[in-house]
Structures are given as C-alpha cells and as structure tokens.
Scaffold this motif. Structure first.
Motif, PDB file in Angstrom:
ATOM      1  N   GLY A  72       0.841  -1.584  -0.197  1.00 40.97           N
ATOM      2  CA  GLY A  72      -0.090  -0.404   0.226  1.00 40.97           C
ATOM      3  C   GLY A  72       0.747   1.182   0.173  1.00 40.97           C
ATOM      4  N   GLU A  73       2.168   1.069  -0.038  1.00 44.65           N
ATOM      5  CA  GLU A  73       2.868   2.071   0.352  1.00 44.65           C
ATOM      6  C   GLU A  73       3.345   2.993  -0.769  1.00 44.65           C
ATOM      7  N   SER A  74       3.563   2.083  -1.838  1.00 40.40           N
ATOM      8  CA  SER A  74       3.643   2.646  -3.087  1.00 40.40           C
ATOM      9  C   SER A  74       1.940   3.101  -3.300  1.00 40.40           C
ATOM     10  N   HIS A  75       1.084   2.042  -3.380  1.00 37.98           N
ATOM     11  CA  HIS A  75       0.192   3.052  -3.771  1.00 37.98           C
ATOM     12  C   HIS A  75      -0.308   4.771  -2.728  1.00 37.98           C
ATOM     13  N   LEU A  76       0.141   4.559  -2.191  1.00 37.69           N
ATOM     14  CA  LEU A  76       0.153   5.749  -1.800  1.00 37.69           C
ATOM     15  C   LEU A  76       0.796   7.303  -1.803  1.00 37.69           C
ATOM     16  N   LYS A  77       2.417   6.674  -2.750  1.00 37.22           N
ATOM     17  CA  LYS A  77       3.596   7.494  -3.091  1.00 37.22           C
ATOM     18  C   LYS A  77       2.552   7.974  -4.471  1.00 37.22           C
ATOM     19  N   PHE A  78       1.361   7.463  -5.216  1.00 38.89           N
ATOM     20  CA  PHE A  78       0.436   7.410  -6.901  1.00 38.89           C
ATOM     21  C   PHE A  78      -0.210   8.587  -6.191  1.00 38.89           C
ATOM     22  N   ILE A  79      -0.746   8.550  -5.059  1.00 37.13           N
ATOM     23  CA  ILE A  79      -2.100   9.299  -4.239  1.00 37.13           C
ATOM     24  C   ILE A  79      -1.521  10.586  -3.956  1.00 37.13           C
ATOM     25  N   LYS A  80      -0.054  10.415  -4.006  1.00 37.53           N
ATOM     26  CA  LYS A  80       0.326  12.391  -3.143  1.00 37.53           C
ATOM     27  C   LYS A  80       1.591  13.284  -4.740  1.00 37.53           C
ATOM     28  N   GLU A  81       1.643  11.831  -5.561  1.00 39.14           N
ATOM     29  CA  GLU A  81       1.931  12.635  -6.163  1.00 39.14           C
ATOM     30  C   GLU A  81       1.048  13.064  -7.911  1.00 39.14           C
ATOM     31  N   THR A  82      -0.282  12.040  -7.698  1.00 45.65           N
ATOM     32  CA  THR A  82      -1.124  12.556  -8.994  1.00 45.65           C
ATOM     33  C   THR A  82      -2.661  12.971  -8.303  1.00 45.65           C
ATOM     34  N   GLU A  83      -2.348  14.703  -9.071  1.00 46.23           N
ATOM     35  CA  GLU A  83      -3.222  15.293  -8.858  1.00 46.23           C
ATOM     36  C   GLU A  83      -5.012  13.535 -10.035  1.00 46.23           C
ATOM     37  N   ASN A  84      -5.694  13.805  -8.692  1.00 47.15           N
ATOM     38  CA  ASN A  84      -6.660  13.557  -8.842  1.00 47.15           C
ATOM     39  C   ASN A  84      -7.930  14.038  -8.570  1.00 47.15           C
ATOM     40  N   ASP A  85      -9.358  12.759  -9.061  1.00 51.90           N
ATOM     41  CA  ASP A  85     -11.031  13.208  -8.855  1.00 51.90           C
ATOM     42  C   ASP A  85     -11.461  12.055  -8.237  1.00 51.90           C
ATOM     43  N   GLY A  86     -10.513  10.828  -7.262  1.00 51.51           N
ATOM     44  CA  GLY A  86     -11.155   9.635  -7.171  1.00 51.51           C
ATOM     45  C   GLY A  86     -10.747   8.387  -7.662  1.00 51.51           C
ATOM     46  N   LEU A  87      -9.667   8.518  -9.202  1.00 50.33           N
ATOM     47  CA  LEU A  87      -9.679   7.564  -9.713  1.00 50.33           C
ATOM     48  C   LEU A  87      -8.270   7.596 -10.337  1.00 50.33           C
ATOM     49  N   ILE A  88      -8.007   6.716  -9.932  1.00 45.78           N
ATOM     50  CA  ILE A  88      -5.592   7.078 -11.002  1.00 45.78           C
ATOM     51  C   ILE A  88      -5.737   5.811 -11.505  1.00 45.78           C
TER      52      ILE A  88
ATOM     53  N   LEU B 203      -7.029  -0.115 -11.768  1.00 42.16           N
ATOM     54  CA  LEU B 203      -7.465   1.200 -11.574  1.00 42.16           C
ATOM     55  C   LEU B 203      -6.887   1.129  -9.876  1.00 42.16           C
ATOM     56  N   LEU B 204      -6.725   2.400  -9.776  1.00 40.73           N
ATOM     57  CA  LEU B 204      -6.462   2.533  -8.509  1.00 40.73           C
ATOM     58  C   LEU B 204      -7.840   3.841  -7.725  1.00 40.73           C
ATOM     59  N   VAL B 205      -8.673   3.477  -6.607  1.00 39.84           N
ATOM     60  CA  VAL B 205      -9.566   4.240  -6.206  1.00 39.84           C
ATOM     61  C   VAL B 205      -9.453   5.209  -5.608  1.00 39.84           C
ATOM     62  N   THR B 206      -9.763   6.123  -5.144  1.00 40.21           N
ATOM     63  CA  THR B 206      -8.693   7.124  -4.300  1.00 40.21           C
ATOM     64  C   THR B 206      -9.343   8.005  -2.955  1.00 40.21           C
ATOM     65  N   GLY B 207     -10.769   8.352  -4.032  1.00 40.53           N
ATOM     66  CA  GLY B 207     -12.015   9.222  -3.296  1.00 40.53           C
ATOM     67  C   GLY B 207     -12.661   8.745  -3.005  1.00 40.53           C
TER      68      GLY B 207
ATOM     69  N   PRO C  54      -3.159  12.639   3.161  1.00 39.26           N
ATOM     70  CA  PRO C  54      -3.205  13.992   3.405  1.00 39.26           C
ATOM     71  C   PRO C  54      -4.333  14.557   2.850  1.00 39.26           C
ATOM     72  N   LYS C  55      -4.904  14.412   1.481  1.00 35.96           N
ATOM     73  CA  LYS C  55      -6.228  14.875   0.906  1.00 35.96           C
ATOM     74  C   LYS C  55      -7.113  15.261   1.981  1.00 35.96           C
ATOM     75  N   LEU C  56      -7.441  13.793   2.369  1.00 36.14           N
ATOM     76  CA  LEU C  56      -7.844  13.636   3.264  1.00 36.14           C
ATOM     77  C   LEU C  56      -8.009  13.674   4.613  1.00 36.14           C
ATOM     78  N   TRP C  57      -6.655  13.274   5.038  1.00 38.69           N
ATOM     79  CA  TRP C  57      -6.345  13.455   6.438  1.00 38.69           C
ATOM     80  C   TRP C  57      -5.439  15.263   6.551  1.00 38.69           C
ATOM     81  N   GLY C  58      -5.110  15.554   6.158  1.00 37.58           N
ATOM     82  CA  GLY C  58      -4.293  16.835   6.162  1.00 37.58           C
ATOM     83  C   GLY C  58      -3.036  16.393   6.244  1.00 37.58           C
ATOM     84  N   PRO C  59      -2.437  17.718   6.369  1.00 35.07           N
ATOM     85  CA  PRO C  59      -0.919  17.407   6.045  1.00 35.07           C
ATOM     86  C   PRO C  59      -0.215  16.424   6.780  1.00 35.07           C
ATOM     87  N   ASP C  60      -0.770  15.453   7.808  1.00 34.82           N
ATOM     88  CA  ASP C  60      -0.559  15.194   9.346  1.00 34.82           C
ATOM     89  C   ASP C  60      -0.614  13.741   9.502  1.00 34.82           C
ATOM     90  N   SER C  61      -1.196  13.558   8.370  1.00 34.76           N
ATOM     91  CA  SER C  61      -1.851  12.100   7.479  1.00 34.76           C
ATOM     92  C   SER C  61      -1.143  10.936   8.702  1.00 34.76           C
TER      93      SER C  61
END
Length: 550
Positions: free
Chosen positions: A89-105, A116-120, A443-450
């Motif tokens: 899951g750590e690599s997927h977290l990196k995808f989320i942090k580096e990729t602007e998305n609206d819920g799907l990467i 598909l990585l479901v994020t939103g 961090p988009k869901l939980w803030g900078p201290d996620s």
C-alpha cells in the motif's frame, strides 16, 4: 464488436492459413499447410502483442484520459513491480500524493494491462456500496485463500454471500457483543498476568508482544466464538497457535508463495519440489481437523446444556442454516480473521504507545482515573461496555491505531460486468484496488499530518467531524471497508481492542527493547512486523501516578 483474444487470434490464423493454402497456393509455391499456419500465426500474434502492449493501452483504453502516476513505469512491466514492494500500500500512497486526481488513478501493470486505484470517497462508495455486487474478489486470490479458509463468508460472492451474511449477522449484533465484554476483559487480565509471570522469571527480558497478542486473541475468539476456552495463554505449545503462526509468519518465502499463486495454477505450484508445499498441506489439514472436532464437540455439548449459549457457533447451529461442512469453513474463517485482526492491531498499538510516551502517559491516566480497580470489572453486574466505550482517549487511541495500521492494507476487486465508477466506464474484467493503507493516510483526506499518530484528531470538536477523525467523509477510513462486504466482525474487533489496550496500558509502561530499531512492515495478506515486536514492559501500580513503575 468482437473482443480480440489469443483464442480468436489462433482461430483467425487457422482460417487465413487454410484459405491461402487452398485458394492462393501461388503465394508460396511448395509451402506446406503447416508452414502457412506457422507464418500466419507468427504474424497475427505479433500484431496482437503490438495491439495489447501499445495500441489498446495508449490509444483505445477507456482509462487513457484518467490521471496516471507521473513516474514512468518500465517497458512491458509498467508499474507491476509495486505488488512486490513493502509495506503493501505504500507505493499506492505515493501514487496518490504525486497524482492530482478526482477519485481514480489509472496505471499499467505487467504487459501494460490497465489497473485502477480507487482513491476518492465518492468512487470508494460506488465500488463498496452502490455497485458492490458488480465487483468480486479476483478468482486467483479466492483460490489461494480457499486453501486456508475453505468456503466461508469471506470468500463467497453474489447470492451465496447474501445468504450467509444474513444468517451470520445476528451473532455479531451490537447487543450480543456487549454481552461478550466480560470475556474480553477477563482474557485481557489473563494476558497481563502471563506477562507478569514472564517478567518475574526474567525481569530484564524483552517480550515479543506479537506472539502474546496472537495467543490472547485466539483465546478470546475461542470463548466468544466457540464457547470453548482454548487456553493458548496457559499453553505456549498450543497446536492452533502454532499452525496459524506458521501460516501467517511474514517471511519472504511465504510472500513468494502467495505471488506465485497469482501467476500460476495451483497444480503447477504443488508439483514444485518445494518444502513449503508439504508444510502448507500439513498445516491446513491440521486446522480443518481441529475445526471439524470443534463443531462435533459443540453439537454434542449443546444437547446437554440447560440454557442457550451465546457464543457465535451456538447461534449459527441453532439457526439450522448451515451444513456441518459449511460450519467448518465458517469456523476456519472466524478463527483466522477473528484473531488476526485484533492481534495485529494490539501489536501495532503497543508499538505506537511505546514510541509516543506522552500519549501512553495520558492514556494510562484516563484508565486509572475511570477504573480504580481492574478486578471490579470482573463482577458480572458491572457494566463494562458502558465504561470502556465512554473513555474518550482510549477510543481515540484505538481508532488511530486502526487508521494507521489496517489489518488488510490492500484489497483487489474484479469487475464481473460492464459498470461505472463516478461516471467513468469500467469494462468487465478490469482489476481495481481499494487500498486502506493509502486511503487512511491520504493527506488530501486527513491533512498534512496524515501519517502522524495523533489520537487527538478523534477528539477535536472544532471541525464538527470528530467522529470521523476530522475527515470530511467516513469513506476516508477503510480499515473495515463499507457496504455489504464490510467486515462483519468490526464491532467485535473494536470492543476486543478496547479491553486489551485498556488492560495492557493500565498495567505496564511500554518501551521498545531497542529504541533504534526500525520496525519493518511485512506480511503476505495482513500487516505484521517482519521481525516481531520486542518491548520492555515495566509493571505499573494501578492507580499510582501515571508512568511510575514498580
């Protein structure tokens, strides 16, 4: 439009070869039918490979316009290697942090196959709730888990799943769980007594809390699930514990065994001269035998019991909705999932408390203030559920542990029909990932201290979202998933964890055995520390000043 598949390519090649050989023999004078087949097959397979590797993923895929990770994948391999990386899951977290998305990467796995990585929250809701039966666990994953779990609730799909869940659900009703709190507390105290006995013999020794966590949670699921005291804490050589620890040990060999089951048929793996094959056969046979004996013993005991038992197996037996074989499968699932979820959570809870002494001290103060005497909770008339569920910091700590260390860090889903996610077309056969490890730390869901262990986020009333840890949606917390496939035992697991954390934090000051040790997260399916969790525990006088050891 006909789907292009290898079978279609072979069929077309045979037709083209025969037509050319018989109708246009001058194309290759002297050529045999076999040579025509070889040439057409080679050409068509080359075109097919080019189409699958280049044309479809980059020019025709319905996901080509979705956001993709900015880091380029390897040719042919794509980003497929992320499945081997740990923590899961750590690599997927990196995808989320580096990729602007609206819920799907969208990303490409081996041979550029779409993933598909479901994020939103909205996308997660579509997959887990609104269209939940459009998706199933991938067949290869179910086939692997079936080796250990049989055909229990965790692995069934469709109508079979609906039927099983409907008839198992009463055993996990919140009112029934409240009746099990005395079991949770008594076993939590027994765990503390076992730790004290071990410290008495070796006061300076480091204790592997992971092993003890497995023992106590197995004892709890034994009492609450079977109405049977397995007694693992009193018997360090318990057969059940040995077999489950053998299966769940987070080694690279077991991880390789799991990955091979995703790539090759089981019959091929069983044919390999691999000692692990023999070990798995022995372990799974042992577990099925033990569970079969449990069911037979329980049925025999129920005939002589004067009043109805309240354990899960008794409730299922009285429902008359399960055959003996299916009860054994359900038992395999409950024993594995029921003890592993909380065992893992307790292990990570002690680690986080040991590395955050100020949080540990505050938690102990709350426990001592509200529970002057832990023995008083053993009184049958005492309302343990109301007490433990009312302790704000205890509950905040438990929620934060479950957020940061979800037992199942990654879960795959397979589209069994054409469907949509937030309006995006998803063709049948698409593999998508729900990643609690990443979503719970987004961090988009939980803030900078996620990624910070901060229980206070569950107590901050200023946002009006304290119940969700400050997140704007309850879909930001995926430890137990949501919808019809959510964890049926989540109320059980939360109650069990409350009791265990309260008892252990109330009776011991926790420190890491080696403060410089970097804990590595491993595990094949679940999240476990690779080299165990070794702590130094100092008994604390209950009710004394917090943190004062004795």
């Amino acid at each position: 439009m006909m789907e292009i598949t290898p079978i279609n390519v072979i069929a077309i090649s045979l037709f083209e070869s025969a037509a050319t050989f018989y109708l246009f023999p001058q194309v290759w004078p002297g050529g045999t039918l076999a040579s025509f087949i070889a040439v057409f097959l080679a050409l068509n397979l080359s075109f097919y490979a080019f189409y699958k590797l280049v044309v479809y993923p980059f020019f025709r895929s319905p996901f080509r316009h979705l956001p993709h990770p900015p880091t380029r994948g390897w040719p042919i391999l794509g980003h497929g290697l992320v499945m081997f990386q740990r923590p899961a899951g750590e690599s997927h977290l990196k995808f989320i942090k580096e990729t602007e998305n609206d819920g799907l990467i969208a990303w490409r796995s081996f041979f550029h196959v779409d993933r598909l990585l479901v994020t939103g929250p909205a996308a997660i809701a579509d997959v887990l709730v609104h269209n939940s039966y459009d998706y199933e666990k991938p067949p290869w994953t179910r086939n692997f888990l079936r080796i250990f779990l049989g055909d229990g609730l965790l692995l069934t799909e469709g109508d079979d799943h609906k039927h099983q869940r409907k008839h198992i659900m009463p055993a996990f009703h919140f009112r029934h769980i409240k009746e099990l709190y005395p079991v949770f507390w008594s076993k939590s105290i027994e765990l503390c007594d076992s730790i004290k006995a071990e410290l008495h013999d070796k006061p300076d020794s480091a204790i592997d809390i992971g092993h003890l966590s497995t023992q106590v949670t197995m004892d709890i699921i034994g009492m609450a699930g079977l109405g049977r005291d397995i007694g693992s804490l009193r018997n360090s050589d318990d057969e059940l514990i040995k077999n489950y620890e053998e299966i769940l040990q987070p080694t690279y060999e077991r991880f390789a065994y799991f990955v091979l089951h995703l790539l090759l048929p089981r019959r091929v793996i069983r044919a390999l001269p691999w000692k692990l094959n023999e070990s798995v056969e022995i372990t799974t046979s042992n577990l099925k035998r033990i569970c079969t004996d449990f069911v037979a013993e329980k049925k025999s005991r129920m005939k002589m019991e004067s009043q109805e038992s309240k354990d899960i197996l008794s409730i299922m037996l009285r429902s008359n909705n399960f055959s003996d074989d299916n009860l054994v499968d359900q038992l395999l699932t409950f024993l594995a999932a029921g003890h592993e979820t909380t065992s893992s959570a307790l292990t990570w809870a002690t680690h986080l408390l040991a590395t955050h002494p100020e949080i540990q001290t505050r938690l102990r103060a709350e426990i001592h203030e509200n529970i002057p005497d832990p023995a008083a909770l053993s009184d049958p008339s005492f309302d343990i559920p109301s007490l433990l569920e009312s302790l704000p910091y205890l509950n905040a700590v438990c929620k934060e542990v479950l957020r940061l260390y979800p037992t199942l860090p990654v879960s795959a889903r397979f589209a069994i029909r054409d469907t949509t996610i937030t309006g995006q077309f998803v063709p049948k056969g698409t593999l998508l990932l729900i990643v609690p490890w990443a979503t719970n730390r987004d961090p988009k869901l939980w803030g900078p201290d996620s990624e910070v262990f901060r229980p206070e986020r569950w107590l901050d009333t200023s946002t009006g979202r304290a119940a969700m840890g400050g997140a704007e949606s309850n879909y930001a917390f995926l430890t137990f998933f949501h919808g019809p496939r959510s964890c049926i035992g989540q109320v059980f697991a939360r109650a069990e964890l409350r009791a265990l954390v309260a008892a252990v934090a109330g009776q011991f000051e926790m420190r890491m055995a080696d403060p410089t040790e970097k804990i590595r997260v491993g595990g094949t399916i679940t999240s476990k520390p690779i080299n165990g969790m070794r702590l130094r525990l100092t008994p604390v006088v209950w009710g004394s000043a917090p943190g004062v050891g004795k």
